[in-house]
Motif scaffolding. Structure first.
Motif, PDB file in Angstrom:
ATOM      1  N   GLY A  86       0.823  -1.196   0.000  1.00  0.00           N
ATOM      2  CA  GLY A  86       0.000   0.000   0.000  1.00  0.00           C
ATOM      3  C   GLY A  86       0.859   1.249   0.000  1.00  0.00           C
ATOM      4  N   VAL A  87       0.362   2.284  -0.634  1.00  0.00           N
ATOM      5  CA  VAL A  87       1.132   3.510  -0.812  1.00  0.00           C
ATOM      6  C   VAL A  87       1.489   4.155   0.522  1.00  0.00           C
ATOM      7  N   ARG A  88       0.535   4.225   1.428  1.00  0.00           N
ATOM      8  CA  ARG A  88       0.763   4.938   2.683  1.00  0.00           C
ATOM      9  C   ARG A  88       1.886   4.300   3.500  1.00  0.00           C
ATOM     10  N   ARG A  89       1.928   2.965   3.543  1.00  0.00           N
ATOM     11  CA  ARG A  89       2.987   2.292   4.297  1.00  0.00           C
ATOM     12  C   ARG A  89       4.356   2.543   3.686  1.00  0.00           C
ATOM     13  N   VAL A  90       4.418   2.523   2.353  1.00  0.00           N
ATOM     14  CA  VAL A  90       5.691   2.750   1.676  1.00  0.00           C
ATOM     15  C   VAL A  90       6.170   4.183   1.910  1.00  0.00           C
ATOM     16  N   MET A  91       5.255   5.138   1.856  1.00  0.00           N
ATOM     17  CA  MET A  91       5.616   6.523   2.134  1.00  0.00           C
ATOM     18  C   MET A  91       6.113   6.675   3.577  1.00  0.00           C
ATOM     19  N   LEU A 131      10.873   6.529  -1.954  1.00  0.00           N
ATOM     20  CA  LEU A 131       9.751   5.771  -1.394  1.00  0.00           C
ATOM     21  C   LEU A 131       8.600   6.703  -1.048  1.00  0.00           C
ATOM     22  N   PHE A 132       8.921   7.867  -0.531  1.00  0.00           N
ATOM     23  CA  PHE A 132       7.864   8.809  -0.154  1.00  0.00           C
ATOM     24  C   PHE A 132       7.256   9.473  -1.393  1.00  0.00           C
ATOM     25  N   ALA A 133       8.091  10.102  -2.216  1.00  0.00           N
ATOM     26  CA  ALA A 133       7.586  10.893  -3.338  1.00  0.00           C
ATOM     27  C   ALA A 133       7.060  10.021  -4.472  1.00  0.00           C
ATOM     28  N   TYR A 134       7.848   9.032  -4.910  1.00  0.00           N
ATOM     29  CA  TYR A 134       7.416   8.205  -6.025  1.00  0.00           C
ATOM     30  C   TYR A 134       6.339   7.213  -5.597  1.00  0.00           C
ATOM     31  N   GLY A 135       6.339   6.869  -4.298  1.00  0.00           N
ATOM     32  CA  GLY A 135       5.223   6.079  -3.793  1.00  0.00           C
ATOM     33  C   GLY A 135       3.925   6.836  -3.965  1.00  0.00           C
ATOM     34  N   PHE A 136       3.935   8.133  -3.676  1.00  0.00           N
ATOM     35  CA  PHE A 136       2.726   8.942  -3.873  1.00  0.00           C
ATOM     36  C   PHE A 136       2.352   9.024  -5.343  1.00  0.00           C
ATOM     37  N   LEU A 137       3.345   9.015  -6.234  1.00  0.00           N
ATOM     38  CA  LEU A 137       3.051   9.065  -7.667  1.00  0.00           C
ATOM     39  C   LEU A 137       2.240   7.845  -8.101  1.00  0.00           C
ATOM     40  N   VAL A 138       2.465   6.695  -7.466  1.00  0.00           N
ATOM     41  CA  VAL A 138       1.634   5.513  -7.732  1.00  0.00           C
ATOM     42  C   VAL A 138       0.200   5.789  -7.303  1.00  0.00           C
ATOM     43  N   TRP A 139       0.041   6.434  -6.171  1.00  0.00           N
ATOM     44  CA  TRP A 139      -1.281   6.840  -5.691  1.00  0.00           C
ATOM     45  C   TRP A 139      -1.991   7.682  -6.753  1.00  0.00           C
ATOM     46  N   VAL A 140      -1.265   8.640  -7.333  1.00  0.00           N
ATOM     47  CA  VAL A 140      -1.833   9.502  -8.373  1.00  0.00           C
ATOM     48  C   VAL A 140      -2.276   8.665  -9.572  1.00  0.00           C
ATOM     49  N   SER A 205      -4.748  13.455   5.104  1.00  0.00           N
ATOM     50  CA  SER A 205      -5.509  12.986   3.941  1.00  0.00           C
ATOM     51  C   SER A 205      -6.426  11.833   4.302  1.00  0.00           C
ATOM     52  N   GLY A 206      -5.948  10.933   5.179  1.00  0.00           N
ATOM     53  CA  GLY A 206      -6.775   9.813   5.648  1.00  0.00           C
ATOM     54  C   GLY A 206      -7.139   8.853   4.534  1.00  0.00           C
ATOM     55  N   GLY A 207      -7.723   7.725   4.903  1.00  0.00           N
ATOM     56  CA  GLY A 207      -8.219   6.764   3.932  1.00  0.00           C
ATOM     57  C   GLY A 207      -7.125   5.954   3.286  1.00  0.00           C
ATOM     58  N   ASP A 208      -7.530   4.921   2.556  1.00  0.00           N
ATOM     59  CA  ASP A 208      -6.593   4.077   1.820  1.00  0.00           C
ATOM     60  C   ASP A 208      -6.626   4.456   0.361  1.00  0.00           C
ATOM     61  N   THR A 209      -5.577   4.107  -0.340  1.00  0.00           N
ATOM     62  CA  THR A 209      -5.517   4.357  -1.766  1.00  0.00           C
ATOM     63  C   THR A 209      -6.130   3.205  -2.526  1.00  0.00           C
ATOM     64  N   ALA A 210      -6.410   3.486  -3.793  1.00  0.00           N
ATOM     65  CA  ALA A 210      -7.001   2.439  -4.620  1.00  0.00           C
ATOM     66  C   ALA A 210      -6.080   1.241  -4.738  1.00  0.00           C
ATOM     67  N   SER A 211      -4.776   1.503  -4.776  1.00  0.00           N
ATOM     68  CA  SER A 211      -3.833   0.407  -4.960  1.00  0.00           C
ATOM     69  C   SER A 211      -3.804  -0.527  -3.768  1.00  0.00           C
ATOM     70  N   ASN A 212      -4.289  -0.053  -2.619  1.00  0.00           N
ATOM     71  CA  ASN A 212      -4.313  -0.913  -1.450  1.00  0.00           C
ATOM     72  C   ASN A 212      -5.341  -2.032  -1.595  1.00  0.00           C
ATOM     73  N   ASN A 213      -6.330  -1.796  -2.456  1.00  0.00           N
ATOM     74  CA  ASN A 213      -7.456  -2.719  -2.516  1.00  0.00           C
ATOM     75  C   ASN A 213      -7.469  -3.596  -3.760  1.00  0.00           C
ATOM     76  N   ASN A 214      -6.745  -3.210  -4.786  1.00  0.00           N
ATOM     77  CA  ASN A 214      -6.793  -3.927  -6.056  1.00  0.00           C
ATOM     78  C   ASN A 214      -5.974  -5.203  -6.012  1.00  0.00           C
ATOM     79  N   GLN A 215      -6.638  -6.327  -6.062  1.00  0.00           N
ATOM     80  CA  GLN A 215      -5.971  -7.628  -6.163  1.00  0.00           C
ATOM     81  C   GLN A 215      -4.924  -7.826  -5.077  1.00  0.00           C
TER      82      GLN A 215
END
Length: 435
Positions: A86-91, A131-140, A205-215
């Motif tokens: 998940g993006v948040r953990r990686v960040m 990990l912080f910046a490019y991890g967020f780019l995955v979120w985007v 920001s709160g909440g999970d990202t979409a990537s946390n839930n996909n497959q």
């Protein structure tokens, strides 16, 4: 009154959604900008500071070469790890690594000026920010609608560059030259920036990202890390995109190694380089946002190929020959600024890459991020390897040819671009709704 407040909040929410896609992404953007301001505090003065305290150029080069390799490795892992954990953990992991690296770097590295402390501790910091910046780019890549992805990544690079090249650099300049803060104390204040940025991006920001839930059940394994390599054979266009991203900023990172000395050799004042590079990056920051918007209208690949690759090839060549022909400082600055503008035209690559592998966006973004990290190492390595044998002119020719190679590669990196309203149209609609 309550209804008016509700309408105002709803209109504000519409504007945020139209511009920043969602409130969570908006906070993430600002969090990344502040985090990168802390990361970029020492960008323009640390090598010179180390050399004034006893380091040789070769030793400083070794420090930054290893740092660049760590950035590249972390950049590659960032996308796939974001898929697994998940993006948040990686960040958050990136934040912790920054704390650890900074503590030992500032406690034992800088005070002792010892390579044995500086190299490993600064290398840990090199692992942190991707990990912080490019991890967020995955979120985007997951959060933004496909038809607005170009604009969304444009905002990311605008915030990223604004933090590193504008806020961090200017803050350092003010603290060192106007308040006469000690360099070590200044470096400690970076922790304030990264902490504030992390709070905004992760806590508010709160909440999970979409990537946390996909497959997630299919991806919760380190075997998925292999996708960061196997995707290169399964999706050759992803590999081409990674190479183009590596070429993107390689010249920009290589210029500071030899252009200042070239300017002095051509009888320019030593302060000229700082002025030129300031305007180069200021223009780049502004156009990081604009090219994302323009690319949604003109086409992502067209913007990268013609304005990014071809534009940088031409301006790189002109930049060098303006210097050796003793052009005015204004002329050199204008050419450097145009180069900074075209350098930002590579922004749509961040929209192209996930569309090349829609079911493996994290792996595709890992290759893009790896290219971004390798760009730092590659740009410096070209200068180190060739400056003694073929001189500054030869290095410029290599950079120019590389941009042409990138343009040829982009011919094959075709992707179906979704259509949709531009950000300007979206904003005008939001304003009308607000009124």
């Amino acid at each position: 009154m309550a209804r008016l407040l509700f309408i105002r909040e709803e209109c504000m929410g519409n504007i945020i959604n139209r511009i920043f896609v969602s409130p969570k992404l908006m906070l993430g953007y600002f969090g990344v900008m502040i985090f990168m301001a802390g990361e970029g505090l020492e960008l323009n003065w640390l090598p010179d500071y180390l050399q004034h305290n006893g380091m040789t150029e070769a030793q400083t080069g070794l420090i930054y070469t290893i740092y660049g390799l760590m950035v590249a490795i972390s950049s590659w892992f960032s996308g796939v790890l974001a898929e697994i954990f998940g993006v948040r953990r990686v960040m958050f992991i990136g934040l912790v690594l920054f704390y650890i690296g900074s503590f030992f770097f500032l406690t034992f590295g800088i005070p002792t000026n010892s390579l044995y402390w500086i190299i490993p501790t600064y290398a840990i910091r090199g692992l942190a920010y991707p990990l912080f910046a490019y991890g967020f780019l995955v979120w985007v890549a997951y959060e933004a609608p496909a038809e607005r992805l170009g604009s969304a990544v444009g905002i990311f690079w605008f915030m990223y560059s604004g933090g590193v090249a504008v806020i961090g650099t200017k803050y350092s300049d003010i603290m060192l030259n106007y308040f006469h803060m000690q360099h070590l104390h200044l470096l400690w204040t970076a922790l304030i920036f990264v902490t504030l940025g992390a709070i905004i991006a992760l806590a508010l920001s709160g909440g999970d990202t979409a990537s946390n839930n996909n497959q997630k059940s299919e991806k919760a394994s380190f075997a998925y890390l292999l996708n960061g390599l196997t995707i290169l054979t399964k999706k050759p266009k992803v590999a081409m995109g990674g190479i183009v991203r590596m070429i993107n900023t390689s010249a920009a990172y290589g210029f500071p190694v030899f252009i200042p000395a070239l300017l002095i050799a051509q009888s320019y004042d030593k302060s000229v380089w700082l002025s030129v590079v300031f305007w180069l990056w200021m223009t780049n920051v502004a156009f990081n946002l604009l090219w994302g918007i323009i690319a949604d209208k003109l086409g992502w690949r067209n913007v990268v190929m013609w304005f990014g690759c071809v534009g940088c090839a031409i301006t790189t060549f002109l930049f060098y020959y303006a210097i050796i022909s003793h052009a005015s400082v204004l002329t050199i600055t204008v050419i450097a600024s145009v180069y900074g503008c075209f350098l930002a035209a590579f922004v749509p690559l961040s929209a192209i890459m996930p569309m090349l592998a829609p079911n493996e966006k994290g792996a595709a973004m890992s290759i893009l991020n790896f290219g971004a990290g390798m760009s730092y190492f590659f740009g410096y390595f070209i200068v180190t390897l060739f400056i003694a044998s073929i001189g500054s002119a030869g290095v410029i020719y290599i950079y120019t040819v590389l941009y042409i190679v990138a343009a040829i590669l982009m011919i094959f990196v075709n992707v179906r671009q979704p259509s949709g309203d531009s950000v300007e149209h979206e904003l005008s609609v939001a304003v009308k709704e607000a009124l």
